[in-house]
Scaffold this motif. Structure first.
Motif, PDB file in Angstrom:
ATOM      1  N   PRO A  43       0.697  -1.278   0.043  1.00  0.00           N
ATOM      2  CA  PRO A  43       0.059   0.282   0.016  1.00  0.00           C
ATOM      3  C   PRO A  43       0.525   1.321   0.016  1.00  0.00           C
ATOM      4  O   PRO A  43       0.663   2.128  -0.808  1.00  0.00           O
ATOM      5  CB  PRO A  43      -1.043  -0.040   1.297  1.00  0.00           C
ATOM      6  CG  PRO A  43      -0.908  -1.739   1.422  1.00  0.00           C
ATOM      7  CD  PRO A  43       0.188  -2.417   1.101  1.00  0.00           C
ATOM      8  N   GLY A  44       1.727   1.363   0.988  1.00  0.00           N
ATOM      9  CA  GLY A  44       2.430   2.626   0.842  1.00  0.00           C
ATOM     10  C   GLY A  44       3.582   2.855  -0.209  1.00  0.00           C
ATOM     11  O   GLY A  44       3.428   3.997  -0.844  1.00  0.00           O
ATOM     12  N   CYS A  45       3.968   1.827  -0.557  1.00  0.00           N
ATOM     13  CA  CYS A  45       4.919   1.822  -1.605  1.00  0.00           C
ATOM     14  C   CYS A  45       4.210   2.177  -3.216  1.00  0.00           C
ATOM     15  O   CYS A  45       4.716   2.990  -3.788  1.00  0.00           O
ATOM     16  CB  CYS A  45       5.860   0.492  -1.794  1.00  0.00           C
ATOM     17  SG  CYS A  45       6.870   0.421  -0.303  1.00  0.00           S
ATOM     18  N   THR A  46       2.971   1.663  -3.122  1.00  0.00           N
ATOM     19  CA  THR A  46       2.214   1.876  -4.307  1.00  0.00           C
ATOM     20  C   THR A  46       1.794   3.434  -4.284  1.00  0.00           C
ATOM     21  O   THR A  46       1.864   4.054  -5.387  1.00  0.00           O
ATOM     22  CB  THR A  46       0.870   1.005  -4.448  1.00  0.00           C
ATOM     23  OG1 THR A  46       1.587  -0.239  -4.738  1.00  0.00           O
ATOM     24  CG2 THR A  46       0.064   1.240  -5.607  1.00  0.00           C
ATOM     25  N   LYS A  47       1.537   3.844  -3.179  1.00  0.00           N
ATOM     26  CA  LYS A  47       1.133   5.518  -3.227  1.00  0.00           C
ATOM     27  C   LYS A  47       2.144   6.168  -3.518  1.00  0.00           C
ATOM     28  O   LYS A  47       2.147   6.885  -4.244  1.00  0.00           O
ATOM     29  CB  LYS A  47       0.645   5.819  -2.113  1.00  0.00           C
ATOM     30  CG  LYS A  47      -0.838   5.207  -1.278  1.00  0.00           C
ATOM     31  CD  LYS A  47      -0.979   5.680   0.081  1.00  0.00           C
ATOM     32  CE  LYS A  47      -2.575   4.941   0.418  1.00  0.00           C
ATOM     33  NZ  LYS A  47      -2.812   5.029   1.816  1.00  0.00           N
ATOM     34  N   GLU A  48       3.432   6.029  -3.003  1.00  0.00           N
ATOM     35  CA  GLU A  48       4.468   6.607  -3.401  1.00  0.00           C
ATOM     36  C   GLU A  48       4.950   6.662  -4.783  1.00  0.00           C
ATOM     37  O   GLU A  48       5.338   7.787  -5.666  1.00  0.00           O
ATOM     38  CB  GLU A  48       5.897   6.085  -2.573  1.00  0.00           C
ATOM     39  CG  GLU A  48       6.939   7.158  -2.636  1.00  0.00           C
ATOM     40  CD  GLU A  48       8.131   6.768  -1.465  1.00  0.00           C
ATOM     41  OE1 GLU A  48       8.894   7.763  -1.439  1.00  0.00           O
ATOM     42  OE2 GLU A  48       8.036   5.548  -1.138  1.00  0.00           O
ATOM     43  N   ALA A  49       5.036   5.284  -5.407  1.00  0.00           N
ATOM     44  CA  ALA A  49       5.256   5.174  -6.970  1.00  0.00           C
ATOM     45  C   ALA A  49       4.285   5.887  -7.655  1.00  0.00           C
ATOM     46  O   ALA A  49       4.739   6.768  -8.668  1.00  0.00           O
ATOM     47  CB  ALA A  49       5.438   3.670  -7.305  1.00  0.00           C
ATOM     48  N   CYS A  50       3.051   5.741  -7.518  1.00  0.00           N
ATOM     49  CA  CYS A  50       2.013   6.515  -8.162  1.00  0.00           C
ATOM     50  C   CYS A  50       2.129   7.939  -8.153  1.00  0.00           C
ATOM     51  O   CYS A  50       1.941   8.762  -9.058  1.00  0.00           O
ATOM     52  CB  CYS A  50       0.538   6.038  -7.733  1.00  0.00           C
ATOM     53  SG  CYS A  50       0.447   4.181  -8.236  1.00  0.00           S
ATOM     54  N   ASN A  51       2.531   8.589  -7.159  1.00  0.00           N
ATOM     55  CA  ASN A  51       2.545   9.953  -6.749  1.00  0.00           C
ATOM     56  C   ASN A  51       3.700  10.308  -7.626  1.00  0.00           C
ATOM     57  O   ASN A  51       3.590  11.533  -8.450  1.00  0.00           O
ATOM     58  CB  ASN A  51       2.965  10.367  -5.223  1.00  0.00           C
ATOM     59  CG  ASN A  51       3.120  11.895  -5.158  1.00  0.00           C
ATOM     60  OD1 ASN A  51       4.137  12.217  -4.721  1.00  0.00           O
ATOM     61  ND2 ASN A  51       2.188  12.605  -5.555  1.00  0.00           N
ATOM     62  N   PHE A  52       4.907   9.543  -7.606  1.00  0.00           N
ATOM     63  CA  PHE A  52       5.858   9.994  -8.732  1.00  0.00           C
ATOM     64  C   PHE A  52       5.221   9.843 -10.207  1.00  0.00           C
ATOM     65  O   PHE A  52       5.694  10.616 -10.861  1.00  0.00           O
ATOM     66  CB  PHE A  52       7.061   8.815  -8.527  1.00  0.00           C
ATOM     67  CG  PHE A  52       8.193   9.483  -7.431  1.00  0.00           C
ATOM     68  CD1 PHE A  52       8.916  10.892  -7.523  1.00  0.00           C
ATOM     69  CD2 PHE A  52       8.218   8.969  -6.251  1.00  0.00           C
ATOM     70  CE1 PHE A  52       9.713  11.227  -6.850  1.00  0.00           C
ATOM     71  CE2 PHE A  52       9.064   9.205  -5.315  1.00  0.00           C
ATOM     72  CZ  PHE A  52       9.815  10.398  -5.513  1.00  0.00           C
TER      73      PHE A  52
END
Length: 155
Positions: A43-52
């Motif tokens: 979840p957190g890593c996906t949010k971060e990647a999608c923000n980039f």
């Protein structure tokens, strides 16, 4: 000793999602964002990647390379990239995570009462000369790309 702003960024060469070695040296002359994250498709890593991903146009327009680094291998990175249409490079730094260790981004973590060695969610901005320009050790995953662009005056 913990890295500080102005220090030379530790050199590295790591395989990307297709197995091609990418070195920091090969990106000299442009700004580079290096973000360390624990695991693909969480979840957190996906949010971060999608923000980039969502801010990719601004990073690209300003000639800023984005590199995500985790312990995951090429196959995992490729699936993550394809699932979320990520336009940037993901690198594999397998245990004992020498690159993350050099950046102070691998170490003892606590989760649900247990301790273990793991990847810290840290982000570094490297300037065109290879020096550390910014360090983010308290990362809000869903806003990291936005914060970098704002701090660099590029939003």
């Amino acid at each position: 000793m913990e890295l500080q702003i102005g220090d030379p960024a530790p050199a590295f060469s790591l395989p990307d999602q297709s197995g091609t070695a990418i070195s920091l040296e090969s990106l000299k002359g442009q700004r580079v964002v290096i973000y360390f994250y624990p695991k693909d498709d969480t979840p957190g890593c996906t949010k971060e990647a999608c923000n980039f991903r969502d801010q990719w146009g601004l990073f690209e327009r300003h000639g800023i390379a984005v590199l995500g680094i985790s312990k995951d291998g090429a196959a995992s990175h490729e699936k993550f990239i394809n699932k979320y249409d990520l336009p940037f490079t993901l690198l594999s730094d397998p245990e004992p995570c020498p690159v993350a260790t050099a950046y102070g981004s691998y170490g003892l973590k606590k989760f649900m009462g247990r301790e273990f060695m793991g990847m810290m969610r840290h982000t570094f901005v490297i300037d065109a000369d290879g020096a550390i320009e910014r360090i983010y050790r308290k990362v809000k995953a869903a806003e990291m790309a936005d914060q970098i662009l704002s701090d660099l005056g590029l939003s």
